[in-house]
Design a protein around this motif. Structure first.
Motif, mmCIF file in Angstrom:
data_model
loop_
_atom_site.group_PDB
_atom_site.id
_atom_site.type_symbol
_atom_site.label_atom_id
_atom_site.label_comp_id
_atom_site.label_asym_id
_atom_site.label_seq_id
_atom_site.Cartn_x
_atom_site.Cartn_y
_atom_site.Cartn_z
ATOM 1 N N ALA A 1 20.431 22.775 9.878
ATOM 2 C CA ALA A 1 19.648 22.564 8.658
ATOM 3 C C ALA A 1 18.150 22.595 8.959
ATOM 4 C CB ALA A 1 20.039 21.235 8.012
ATOM 5 N N TYR B 1 22.240 23.446 3.146
ATOM 6 C CA TYR B 1 22.453 24.081 4.444
ATOM 7 C C TYR B 1 23.535 23.344 5.234
ATOM 8 C CZ TYR B 1 18.085 26.624 3.604
ATOM 9 O OH TYR B 1 17.113 27.430 3.085
ATOM 10 N N GLU B 2 23.533 22.021 5.154
ATOM 11 C CA GLU B 2 24.534 21.244 5.889
ATOM 12 C C GLU B 2 25.934 21.495 5.352
ATOM 13 O OE1 GLU B 2 21.739 17.525 7.404
ATOM 14 O OE2 GLU B 2 23.261 17.168 5.866
#
Length: 656
Positions: A430, A618-619
Motif C-alpha cells: 500500500a 490497495y490493501e
C-alpha cells in the motif's frame, strides 16, 4: 421483455441466496440457491422456462471455465499431469462406458447413444460445489488440489463425449475407433486453438497496457470477451470450445503478473469483475436447477408415478456406481494421492469418491440437449434432464452429511507468523502504491505513511463483540459527560444533541450482528424524526447562511471531544485487564487517532482522508491478489480483511 424479466428474477434469487448464506453459513450455498429457485418455480413465467441450449455453453460455461483456467497454477498442472490424465480423461471415459451400459440395460427403451449421452452429462465434477460443501471441514490439500485439477478437464471430456453421442444418435452410426479418433482430434485441437488465441489476446492486452490505455475502456473488455471469442472460434473449427477456453485461461494465468502489475486499477477492476461474474453465473445455474426440478417432477408424475420412481431409482443407481468407481480408482492407486498410512490412504479414497459432486457443468450440459435432432423431437429429453438434476441434488446431499463424519472440522489454517508476514507485505504494498500514484503532497503522504506503519506488529486476538461492548460504554460515557456540561451551559443543548447523534452513527459502524444494527438504525431514525428532526435543517443552515454560528458549533465540538477523550482514556486505563488488553488497545488507538486528527483540523485533513481511502483499497487489492496467487486459507483471508476493516474504522472515523 418476458425473457429479460425472468433472467432478472433469477439474478435477484441468486443475490438473495448469497445474503441468506452470509447469515447462516453452516448450510452450503448451493442449497440456498436451489431453494430460492424452487420458490421462483411457482411463478407463472417459469411454468415452461427455457433458455436456448447453445446459449448455455457460450454465456455460462465459457466464462466459468476461462476463469477456472486463469486461476489454476500452471506448475501445479505440470506436477499433477498424470493424475489429471487418470481422473479427467481415463476415469471419465471408463465411467461413461460403464454408466452408459448400465443405463441402457436398466432402461431398454432408451437408445444406447442417448444412454451414453446421459452418462457423459453426469460424469463431470464441479470443484466450486465441492468447495461449498467442504467449507466447514478440513480436506487434505493434495486431495483438494487433485479434485480441482480433475474438474478443470473432465468437463471437456464429458462435453466432447456428449457431442459424439448426439451425432451418433442423429446419424444412426457409431464406430468405436472412429469415435476415439474424433475425440482425440476435438480434444487436442481445442487445446491448441486455445493456446494460440490465448497467447494472442494476452499480447494484445499487454500492448494496450504499455500504451497506457484505459483499463475500463480497453483492457477489461478484452479480458472479459476473451472466453467468448476463443469459444466461438474453436467451435467454428469444429473443435472443443470448452477446452480452448480452459487453455486460454491457463495462458492468462501464466501471464498473470504481467497483466496485472501495471497498476492497482487493473488489479482491483479485473479481479473484482471476474469474482462477481463467476459467483453470479455459478449461482445462476443452481437457481435454475431449483426452478426446473419441481416442474419436471410434476410433469413426470403426471405421465406415470411408476415411471417417475424408476427414473429416481436410476439416478440413485448411477450415483452409487460412479462413487464406487471413484473409490476403487483411488484405492487401487490408479490416481496417486500422497498418504502416510494405509488408513489415511483409504480415507483419502473415500473423500475423492464422495467429492465427485456434480453441479454447474452437469446441469448446463443437460440443458444443451437439443430439442430437435434430424427434424425429429429428441425423445426422453425431460427424463434425461430430470435424472441429471436428481444426481446433482444427491451428490450435494450425501457428502454434506458424510464428509463431516470422516474429516476434522475446519480450524484456523494459519499462524501468527504467517499473518504478520503477509500483514507486513500488505502495508509495504500500500505504501509503495501511494508513493507511485499519490506523491503530489509530500507532507500529507508522509503523515499517511506514518499511520499505515502503525498497522504492523504482533496481532493479538481481539473479540469483535468485546470491542463493540466497550465502544458502547465509552460512547455512553462521552454522551453523559457532554450532557453534564450542557446542563451547566458550557455548550448548547443543540450541540450536545448533535454530538450524541453522531456517536450513534459511530457505534453503528462497530455493530456486526444484523439485528443489533437494525435496532441502532431504528434508534437513529426515531431520534431524527421525533426528537431531533430540526437538527438536519439546522446543520444545513449553519453551513450555508451563518458562518459565525457554524464556527461556534465547531468550537463546541472541540470542547466536547476533549472532555470525552480525557474521560474515556481514564476509563480504559481502569478497565485494562489481561483478558481484554487487545480490545482496550484498539479502542485506545481509535480515540487517540480521532483526538489527534480533530485537533489538527487544516486543509490537509481532506487530502489525508482521500489518501487513506486509497491506501485501504490497495490493501484489499493485495489480499485478493495473494488469495488467488498463493491460495491462502479462507481464515487467513478473513483475518486480513478484518484487520483492514478495523484499521479503516480507527483511522477514518472523525467528527465533521
Amino acid at each position: 421483455m418476458e425473457l429479460f424479466f425472468s433472467v432478472l428474477l433469477l439474478i435477484v434469487a441468486t443475490v438473495s441466496a448469497n445474503i441468506m448464506y452470509s447469515f447462516f453459513p453452516r448450510i452450503p450455498l448451493a442449497f440456498y440457491q436451489i431453494g430460492t429457485g424452487f420458490i421462483l418455480s411457482w411463478l407463472p413465467q417459469f411454468d415452461h422456462f427455457q433458455l436456448e441450449p447453445e446459449m448455455f455453453f457460450v454465456i455460462i460455461l465459457a466464462p466459468l471455465m476461462f476463469n477456472e483456467g486463469q486461476n489454476t497454477s500452471y506448475w501445479a498442472l505440470r506436477h499433477n499431469f498424470k493424475a489429471i490424465i487418470s481422473l479427467a480423461i481415463v476415469l471419465a471415459l471408463v465411467t461413461i462406458m460403464v454408466a452408459g451400459g448400465l443405463t441402457s440395460w436398466l432402461w431398454p427403451a432408451l437408445p444406447t447413444t442417448l444412454a451414453m449421452g446421459l452418462a457423459a452429462i453426469v460424469t463431470p465434477t464441479d470443484a466450486v460445489a465441492v468447495s461449498s460443501i467442504t467449507a466447514n471441514v478440513q480436506v487434505p490439500e493434495p486431495v483438494m488440489e487433485t479434485l480441482e485439477n480433475e474438474s478443470l478437464f473432465n468437463d471437456a471430456s464429458g462435453i466432447v463425449a456428449l457431442n459424439l453421442a448426439v451425432v451418433a444418435y442423429s446419424t444412426g452410426q457409431f464406430s468405436v475407433s472412429g469415435s476415439i479418433g474424433r475425440f482425440l482430434v476435438v480434444f487436442v485441437g481445442g487445446v491448441i486453438v486455445g493456446i494460440i488465441l490465448g497467447s494472442l489476446l494476452v499480447l494484445l492486452q499487454l500492448f494496450f497496457q504499455r500504451q497506457s490505455f484505459s483499463v475500463a475502456a480497453v483492457t477489461l473488455p478484452i479480458n472479459v470477451l476473451s472466453p467468448f471469442l476463443v469459444y466461438l472460434a474453436a467451435e467454428e473449427l469444429h473443435l472443443s470450445g470448452i477446452l480452448a477456453v480452459v487453455a486460454a485461461g491457463i495462458i492468462h494465468g501464466i501471464y498473470h503478473k504481467q497483466l496485472r502489475l501495471t497498476s492497482t486499477g487493473n488489479q482491483v477492476v479485473l479481479t473484482t469483475t471476474w469474482e462477481i461474474l463467476s459467483q453470479l453465473l455459478n449461482g445462476f445455474v443452481f437457481v435454475l436447477l431449483g426452478v426446473t426440478l419441481p416442474r419436471n417432477m410434476l410433469d413426470l408424475a403426471d405421465f406415470s408415478n411408476s415411471h417417475f420412481l424408476v427414473l429416481l431409482i436410476l439416478a440413485v443407481g448411477l450415483y452409487v456406481v460412479m462413487t464406487v468407481m471413484r473409490f476403487l480408482w483411488a484405492q487401487w492407486d490408479l490416481v496417486k494421492v500422497a498418504a502416510a498410512t494405509a488408513q489415511e490412504h483409504r480415507k483419502n479414497s473415500w473423500v475423492i469418491a464422495l467429492s465427485g459432486v456434480h453441479g454447474t457443468i452437469t446441469l448446463a450440459m443437460a440443458f444443451t440437449l437439443p430439442l430437435i435432432v434430424g427434424r425429429k423431437i429428441l425423445p426422453f429429453r425431460t427424463d434425461l434432464i430430470f435424472i441429471a438434476e436428481a444426481i446433482i441434488v444427491i451428490s450435494l446431499i450425501v457428502p454434506t452429511i458424510i464428509l463431516p463424519q470422516i474429516l476434522p472440522r475446519q480450524k484456523n489454517t494459519y499462524t501468527i507468523k504467517q499473518f504478520n508476514h503477509l500483514l507486513t507485505q500488505m502495508v509495504d504494498y500500500a505504501i509503495q502504491e501511494l508513493k507511485s500514484h499519490h506523491n503530489e503532497d509530500y507532507l500529507t503522504l508522509s503523515q499517511v505513511i506514518n499511520l499505515l506503519n502503525t498497522q504492523r506488529g504482533h496481532r493479538e486476538y481481539a473479540s469483535a463483540q468485546k470491542i463493540m461492548q466497550l465502544f458502547q460504554r465509552t460512547l455512553s460515557l462521552e454522551v453523559a459527560i457532554v450532557n453534564d456540561y450542557a446542563r451547566n451551559n458550557q455548550v448548547s443543548w443543540e450541540s450536545a444533541q448533535r454530538y450524541e447523534l453522531k456517536q450513534l452513527f459511530y457505534l453503528r459502524k462497530m455493530v456486526l450482528k444484523p439485528w443489533l444494527r437494525f435496532r441502532l438504525n431504528w434508534e437513529i431514525v426515531r431520534r431524527l424524526l421525533f426528537n431531533q428532526r430540526h437538527l438536519l435543517w439546522r446543520a444545513y443552515r449553519l453551513k450555508k447562511t451563518a458562518p459565525e454560528e457554524s464556527d461556534n458549533y465547531q468550537q463546541d465540538v472541540y470542547r466536547m471531544e476533549n472532555w470525552g477523550y480525557h474521560a474515556v482514556i481514564k476509563y480504559l486505563r481502569r478497565m485494562h485487564q489481561p483478558n481484554n488488553k487487545a480490545e482496550i488497545r484498539i479502542l485506545r488507538h481509535y480515540y487517540e487517532v480521532r483526538h489527534q486528527r480533530l485537533n489538527r483540523r487544516d486543509a490537509n485533513t481532506t487530502s489525508e482522508s482521500e489518501l487513506l481511502i486509497a491506501a485501504f483499497q490497495y490493501e484489499y487489492s493485495f489480499v485478493q491478489q495473494e488469495a488467488q496467487k498463493q491460495k491462502l486459507s479462507p481464515d487467513l483471508v478473513q483475518a486480513l480483511n478484518e484487520k483492514i476493516s478495523t484499521d479503516q474504522f480507527v483511522y477514518m472515523t472523525t467528527d465533521d
